[in-house]
Design an enzyme around this catalytic site. Structure first.
Site, mmCIF file in Angstrom:
data_model
loop_
_atom_site.group_PDB
_atom_site.id
_atom_site.type_symbol
_atom_site.label_atom_id
_atom_site.label_comp_id
_atom_site.label_asym_id
_atom_site.label_seq_id
_atom_site.Cartn_x
_atom_site.Cartn_y
_atom_site.Cartn_z
ATOM 1 N N PHE A 33 0.735 -1.268 0.246
ATOM 2 C CA PHE A 33 0.030 0.158 0.054
ATOM 3 C C PHE A 33 0.782 1.008 -0.152
ATOM 4 C CE2 PHE A 33 0.210 2.064 4.402
ATOM 5 C CZ PHE A 33 0.834 0.734 5.042
ATOM 6 N N LYS A 34 2.222 1.317 0.326
ATOM 7 C CA LYS A 34 3.052 2.326 0.497
ATOM 8 C C LYS A 34 2.994 3.033 -0.750
ATOM 9 C CE LYS A 34 4.268 1.103 4.745
ATOM 10 N NZ LYS A 34 4.000 1.735 5.793
ATOM 11 N N ASP A 35 2.907 2.343 -1.873
ATOM 12 C CA ASP A 35 3.068 2.779 -3.318
ATOM 13 C C ASP A 35 1.936 3.965 -3.668
ATOM 14 O OD1 ASP A 35 5.133 1.218 -4.213
ATOM 15 O OD2 ASP A 35 3.823 -0.536 -4.632
#
Ligand SMILES: Cc1ncc(COP(=O)(O)O)c(C=O)c1O
Ligand SMILES: N[C@@H](CCOP(=O)(O)O)C(=O)O
Length: 462
Positions: free
Chosen positions: A111-113
């Site tokens: 999800f960091k993207d």
């Protein structure tokens, strides 16, 4: 739009200044002075829009005049163009009224993207306009580091140093950080755990000689822009299940409290969210705190969901700031007490936190059993972090309200745990198929501020 520090003693900054500064100079975290509101009509109007169009409408009021409408729209378009799913954040149904929000279709499979791809573009645009360069230092338990490296590799105006705990990230995570060949990327394996990496990073921000000399910037969720980008998928998923006419709840696998804090911001903006459920692994300081009011550091235990092996949850400070009626002095005092081991949340503040948040914990055995069950009954392969979320969501969900559990990483980032639980070894996407053959470049460093600062100064001078 102005940003203020949770400790109340740092200058107010614009969105762009707060983004480029990272930690406030009083040691606090920047938050918006006021939370922009979205009316029911504004929320209803998101139905049928692309992810990018929703992202523009949700984030625009926070950005102020730091970026023009046109450049902000272009930046959003570029940020999500490389995602491997047209919906960017698709929802899949797990069980009646229980949905999984797949946040792992970006370039590094976590999800960091969503935030990192965006702030890579925002930094590039802002630094070019200002004619400045920065040194980004990040702390990671595995996913922030790989996403940051992917977003900033090869950029002229940025050197990026990532501190990760030696031996405590998965092999895929480590290789994502150590195999990029660009000269501006520096992977540093620290003899310590993630909390040590994050503490040294905050020490660097609080050491002004170093901070100013290297023009230090941060891309951890210390950085408000990281949190902001994560607010969007709460809106897009809730709207696709009927918001604003139907309330939804979210369960969020939680470590540093950035992702669930983004959900809290969505709620404060007007999104009808019923409960926000914090799901922790055996490193459960947040669950203990929500249960008892005592926020006290324990030892960090290595788990099969290593990205959540965190006992000092940086963004909890932002939630406490609101729970203490935005009293920066009170927060400064609590953080001093945390330095001595921990603190008790006042009854009033605890009650305010509990108005929004529930919490639960999954043991290692429960996490493995949840991966196995999801594979068997739904044919869904969960990463261990997402499995922690699903397990806790099942305990907390109310059958009348749709529950959305955030699937925060692709199972292929943690193939050993997933195979152990399900008997199936998840494979990496084709574009990463040679990850295990690529040469690694990493420097082992002690958990020591002076040694880290010397290393960084030498590297940027060379
Ligand atoms: C895969 C995964 N799940 C969950 C989390 C926890 O998210 P947060 O730190 O925002 O609470 C992380 C790390 O941040 C992660 O990498
Ligand atoms: N789990 C994270 C820890 C750092 O989180 P951040 O959101 O504060 O950057 C990771 O994968 O590194």
């Amino acid at each position: 739009m102005k940003y203020i520090s949770t400790r109340g003693r740092a200058p107010e900054l614009s969105f762009e200044e707060a983004m480029l500064s990272g930690l406030a100079r009083d040691g606090g975290l920047y938050v918006p002075a006021e939370i922009p509101q979205m009316s029911r009509a504004d929320i209803a109007a998101l139905a049928g829009l692309s992810y990018e169009e929703s992202a523009f409408r949700v984030m625009r009021p926070f950005v102020g005049d730091s970026f023009t409408d046109e450049s902000f729209g272009d930046i959003i378009a570029r940020a999500y163009a490389g995602f491997g799913h047209g919906a960017r954040a698709p929802l899949v149904q797990l069980a009646p009224n229980h949905f999984l929000l797949e946040l792992f279709h970006g370039p590094t499979l976590a999800f960091k993207d969503f935030a990192m791809q965006l702030i890579g573009q925002l930094f590039e645009d802002a630094l070019k306009r200002r004619g400045e360069r920065v040194t980004i230092v990040g702390a990671t338990s595995g996913d922030t580091g790989s996403a940051a490296i992917e977003a900033f590799r090869g950029l002229d105006a940025v050197d990026v140093f990532i501190l990760f705990p030696y031996g405590r990230v998965s092999e895929v995570q480590r290789r994502q950080m150590t195999t990029p060949a660009e000269a501006n990327v520096h992977a540093l394996a620290v003899d310590g755990n993630f909390d040590d990496c994050q503490a040294r990073l905050k020490d660097m921000f609080n050491h002004f000689d170093f901070r100013d000399a290297v023009r230090l910037a941060g891309v951890n969720s210390i950085n408000w822009a990281r949190v902001l980008a994560q607010v969007v998928y709460y809106f897009s998923s809730a709207v696709s299940l009927g918001a604003p006419d139907r309330k939804v709840s979210f369960t969020v696998p939680t470590g540093n409290f950035g992702d669930i804090f983004a959900g809290y911001i969505a709620k404060r903006m007007g999104l009808p969210i019923d409960r926000l459920v914090i799901a922790t692994n055996q490193n459960d300081i947040l669950h203990r705190c929500l249960s008892s009011g005592d926020y006290r550091k324990g030892d960090v235990h290595a788990s099969i969901s290593p990205s959540m092996d965190i006992e000092v949850s940086s963004n909890f400070e932002r939630a406490l700031f609101d729970a203490y009626d935005r009293d920066g002095n009170a927060i400064g005092q609590l953080m001093d007490e945390l330095g001595q081991g921990g603190f008790n949340v006042s009854q009033g503040a605890l009650q305010r936190l509990r108005e929004h948040f529930d919490s639960g914990r999954a043991s290692e055995a429960e996490t493995l059993a949840t991966i196995a069950a999801a594979r068997k009954t739904m044919g869904e392969l969960l990463c261990p972090h997402s499995a922690v979320g699903v397990k806790v969501a099942e305990e907390h969900r109310d059958p009348a309200t749709p529950m959305i559990t955030l699937a925060t990483a692709h199972p292929a980032k943690f193939p050993d745990a997933v195979e152990k639980a399900s008997g199936q070894r998840p494979g990496l996407p084709q574009r990463m198929a040679d990850l295990y053959e690529r040469a690694e470049r990493v420097t082992r460093v002690p958990n020591d501020l002076a040694a880290l600062e010397t290393h960084i100064r030498e590297k940027i001078a060379s």
